[in-house]
Design a protein around this motif. Structure first.
Motif, PDB file in Angstrom:
ATOM      1  N   ARG A  73       0.586  -1.261  -0.109  1.00 59.80           N
ATOM      2  CA  ARG A  73      -0.363   0.061   0.054  1.00 59.80           C
ATOM      3  C   ARG A  73       0.804   1.206  -0.134  1.00 59.80           C
ATOM      4  O   ARG A  73       0.129   2.477  -0.581  1.00 59.80           O
ATOM      5  N   ARG A  74       1.853   1.523   0.722  1.00 60.15           N
ATOM      6  CA  ARG A  74       2.641   2.360   0.985  1.00 60.15           C
ATOM      7  C   ARG A  74       3.298   3.002  -0.950  1.00 60.15           C
ATOM      8  O   ARG A  74       3.947   3.926  -1.446  1.00 60.15           O
ATOM      9  N   TRP A  75       3.886   1.703  -0.698  1.00 57.50           N
ATOM     10  CA  TRP A  75       4.517   1.335  -2.310  1.00 57.50           C
ATOM     11  C   TRP A  75       3.355   2.195  -3.509  1.00 57.50           C
ATOM     12  O   TRP A  75       4.144   3.278  -4.284  1.00 57.50           O
ATOM     13  N   ARG A  76       2.593   1.760  -3.693  1.00 55.93           N
ATOM     14  CA  ARG A  76       1.575   2.216  -4.783  1.00 55.93           C
ATOM     15  C   ARG A  76       1.402   3.778  -4.367  1.00 55.93           C
ATOM     16  O   ARG A  76       1.495   4.238  -5.443  1.00 55.93           O
ATOM     17  N   ARG A  77       1.400   4.420  -3.306  1.00 55.48           N
ATOM     18  CA  ARG A  77       0.437   5.939  -3.081  1.00 55.48           C
ATOM     19  C   ARG A  77       2.054   6.502  -3.197  1.00 55.48           C
ATOM     20  O   ARG A  77       2.331   7.622  -4.036  1.00 55.48           O
ATOM     21  N   ALA A  78       3.209   5.782  -2.885  1.00 51.83           N
ATOM     22  CA  ALA A  78       3.983   6.686  -3.669  1.00 51.83           C
ATOM     23  C   ALA A  78       4.314   7.069  -5.538  1.00 51.83           C
ATOM     24  O   ALA A  78       4.861   7.825  -5.722  1.00 51.83           O
ATOM     25  N   ALA A  79       3.620   5.770  -5.736  1.00 55.73           N
ATOM     26  CA  ALA A  79       4.458   5.741  -6.729  1.00 55.73           C
ATOM     27  C   ALA A  79       2.867   6.696  -7.565  1.00 55.73           C
ATOM     28  O   ALA A  79       3.367   7.841  -8.348  1.00 55.73           O
ATOM     29  N   GLY A 104       5.044  14.905 -23.585  1.00 60.92           N
ATOM     30  CA  GLY A 104       5.538  15.583 -21.994  1.00 60.92           C
ATOM     31  C   GLY A 104       4.237  14.990 -21.160  1.00 60.92           C
ATOM     32  O   GLY A 104       4.587  14.755 -20.512  1.00 60.92           O
ATOM     33  N   GLY A 105       3.516  13.517 -21.573  1.00 57.59           N
ATOM     34  CA  GLY A 105       3.728  13.346 -20.799  1.00 57.59           C
ATOM     35  C   GLY A 105       3.727  12.017 -20.325  1.00 57.59           C
ATOM     36  O   GLY A 105       4.892  11.465 -19.725  1.00 57.59           O
ATOM     37  N   ARG A 106       3.388  11.588 -18.974  1.00 60.41           N
ATOM     38  CA  ARG A 106       4.069  10.866 -18.173  1.00 60.41           C
ATOM     39  C   ARG A 106       4.157   9.484 -17.805  1.00 60.41           C
ATOM     40  O   ARG A 106       2.757   9.037 -17.844  1.00 60.41           O
ATOM     41  N   LEU A 107       5.194   8.272 -17.508  1.00 58.64           N
ATOM     42  CA  LEU A 107       4.638   7.559 -17.480  1.00 58.64           C
ATOM     43  C   LEU A 107       5.389   6.900 -15.727  1.00 58.64           C
ATOM     44  O   LEU A 107       6.338   7.078 -15.251  1.00 58.64           O
ATOM     45  N   VAL A 108       4.378   5.655 -15.529  1.00 60.19           N
ATOM     46  CA  VAL A 108       4.924   5.483 -13.953  1.00 60.19           C
ATOM     47  C   VAL A 108       4.877   4.051 -13.706  1.00 60.19           C
ATOM     48  O   VAL A 108       3.445   3.047 -14.318  1.00 60.19           O
ATOM     49  N   ILE A 109       5.826   3.214 -13.327  1.00 59.65           N
ATOM     50  CA  ILE A 109       5.984   1.792 -13.574  1.00 59.65           C
ATOM     51  C   ILE A 109       5.958   1.159 -12.281  1.00 59.65           C
ATOM     52  O   ILE A 109       7.432   2.147 -11.539  1.00 59.65           O
ATOM     53  N   ILE A 110       5.223   0.596 -11.509  1.00 56.57           N
ATOM     54  CA  ILE A 110       6.038   0.166  -9.990  1.00 56.57           C
ATOM     55  C   ILE A 110       6.341  -1.503  -9.998  1.00 56.57           C
ATOM     56  O   ILE A 110       5.069  -2.116 -10.990  1.00 56.57           O
ATOM     57  N   LEU A 155      10.416   1.606  -7.976  1.00 60.93           N
ATOM     58  CA  LEU A 155       9.407   2.829  -8.889  1.00 60.93           C
ATOM     59  C   LEU A 155      10.355   3.193 -10.092  1.00 60.93           C
ATOM     60  O   LEU A 155      11.369   3.505 -10.182  1.00 60.93           O
ATOM     61  N   TYR A 156       9.953   3.061 -11.466  1.00 58.82           N
ATOM     62  CA  TYR A 156      10.710   4.112 -12.691  1.00 58.82           C
ATOM     63  C   TYR A 156       9.491   4.755 -13.014  1.00 58.82           C
ATOM     64  O   TYR A 156       7.959   4.686 -13.297  1.00 58.82           O
ATOM     65  N   THR A 157       9.961   6.113 -13.080  1.00 57.86           N
ATOM     66  CA  THR A 157       9.120   6.692 -14.318  1.00 57.86           C
ATOM     67  C   THR A 157       9.973   8.221 -15.319  1.00 57.86           C
ATOM     68  O   THR A 157      10.775   7.513 -15.464  1.00 57.86           O
ATOM     69  N   ALA A 158       9.024   7.898 -16.181  1.00 55.49           N
ATOM     70  CA  ALA A 158       9.435   8.679 -16.904  1.00 55.49           C
ATOM     71  C   ALA A 158       9.130   9.482 -18.012  1.00 55.49           C
ATOM     72  O   ALA A 158       7.333   9.602 -17.891  1.00 55.49           O
ATOM     73  N   ALA A 159       9.174  10.570 -19.229  1.00 60.94           N
ATOM     74  CA  ALA A 159       8.251  10.862 -20.124  1.00 60.94           C
ATOM     75  C   ALA A 159       8.453  10.684 -21.177  1.00 60.94           C
ATOM     76  O   ALA A 159       9.368  10.073 -21.719  1.00 60.94           O
ATOM     77  N   LYS A 160       7.557  11.591 -21.991  1.00 59.93           N
ATOM     78  CA  LYS A 160       7.819  10.609 -23.960  1.00 59.93           C
ATOM     79  C   LYS A 160       8.262  12.418 -24.177  1.00 59.93           C
ATOM     80  O   LYS A 160       7.807  12.558 -23.902  1.00 59.93           O
TER      81      LYS A 160
END
Length: 237
Positions: free
Chosen positions: A37-43, A150-156, A232-237
């Motif tokens: 649950r904590r990991w999901r909130r952070a993502a 400019g949109g964001r990708l979030v992978i956990i 957690l991986y984050t990126a942008a297009k």
């Protein structure tokens, strides 16, 4: 392959999740001791500075991540897609009970070939489902296609710890305890042998960062949680 038979991985993954949908949420929280649950909130909170209004949640499963995203980010609309109708049935019931069916909708879709227009979503998320993709590169290309510039990708995603002692403890947990509990609760021991195996096989850290960059994403970064059990991986297009 979840069942070690011939045929496509996607079809076997669909069959597996249809079979364990009834107990999936319980086992997720039980097997992670609630830390997920904590990991999901952070993502989800990593998207707050961008205030996305149109969200796509890929491999949405029972909709846990979609529901939490709707509550924490308050988008105008959120679409969750998944291969498994069994999981989506659970997601729809939960969303209606939460009074969020006016914001969230669900569709059965293959993330290898999304029937969605390009440059559509402000953010695309995947929570604990990308390691089940039949073709990782193709799935990433599809998610990038439907993101607006400019949109964001979030992978956990779950992964194996890096440290020696923690790695050995996790190996015992994932190869002995997890399949036993999974078999008892879900009545499908093979599913909970397959899922830990995917964690070990999935590219992690810098390797996954390189894969995302090769797929055309920019500003790629990653952050590990809880001794490297989740990343957690984050990126942008």
């Amino acid at each position: 392959m979840p069942y070690g038979e011939g045929g496509r991985k996607g079809a076997q993954v669909e069959r597996m999740f249809d079979g364990i949908a009834h107990s999936y949420d319980l086992l997720n929280h039980l097997l992670s001791l609630g830390i997920d649950r904590r990991w999901r909130r952070a993502a989800i909170d990593s998207l707050r500075p961008y205030a996305p209004q149109r969200l796509l949640d890929v491999a949405t499963g029972t909709g846990d991540f979609a529901l939490l995203s709707a509550r924490r980010l308050r988008p105008a609309e959120l679409l969750g897609v998944d291969l498994s109708e069994g999981m989506l049935d659970v997601a729809r019931r939960k969303t209606k009970a939460a009074g969020l069916d006016g914001v969230i909708r669900f569709e059965r879709a293959d993330c290898m070939n999304l029937s969605l227009p390009a440059d559509t979503f402000d953010a695309v998320t995947v929570a604990y489902g990308i390691r089940n993709f039949e073709d990782l590169d193709r799935g990433l290309q599809e998610m990038r296609r439907v993101l607006r510039p400019g949109g964001r990708l979030v992978i956990i995603e779950l992964c194996t710890p890096q440290g020696g002692l923690m790695r050995r403890l996790f190996r015992f947990y994932s190869h002995v305890l997890m399949p036993a509990v999974g078999r008892l609760v879900s009545r499908d021991g093979r599913a909970y042998s397959y899922l830990p195996a995917t964690m070990e096989a999935f590219p992690q850290g810098e390797v996954m960062q390189g894969i995302l960059e090769k797929a055309g994403f920019r500003d790629v970064s990653f952050r590990r949680f809880t001794f490297g059990l989740s990343t957690l991986y984050t990126a942008a297009k």
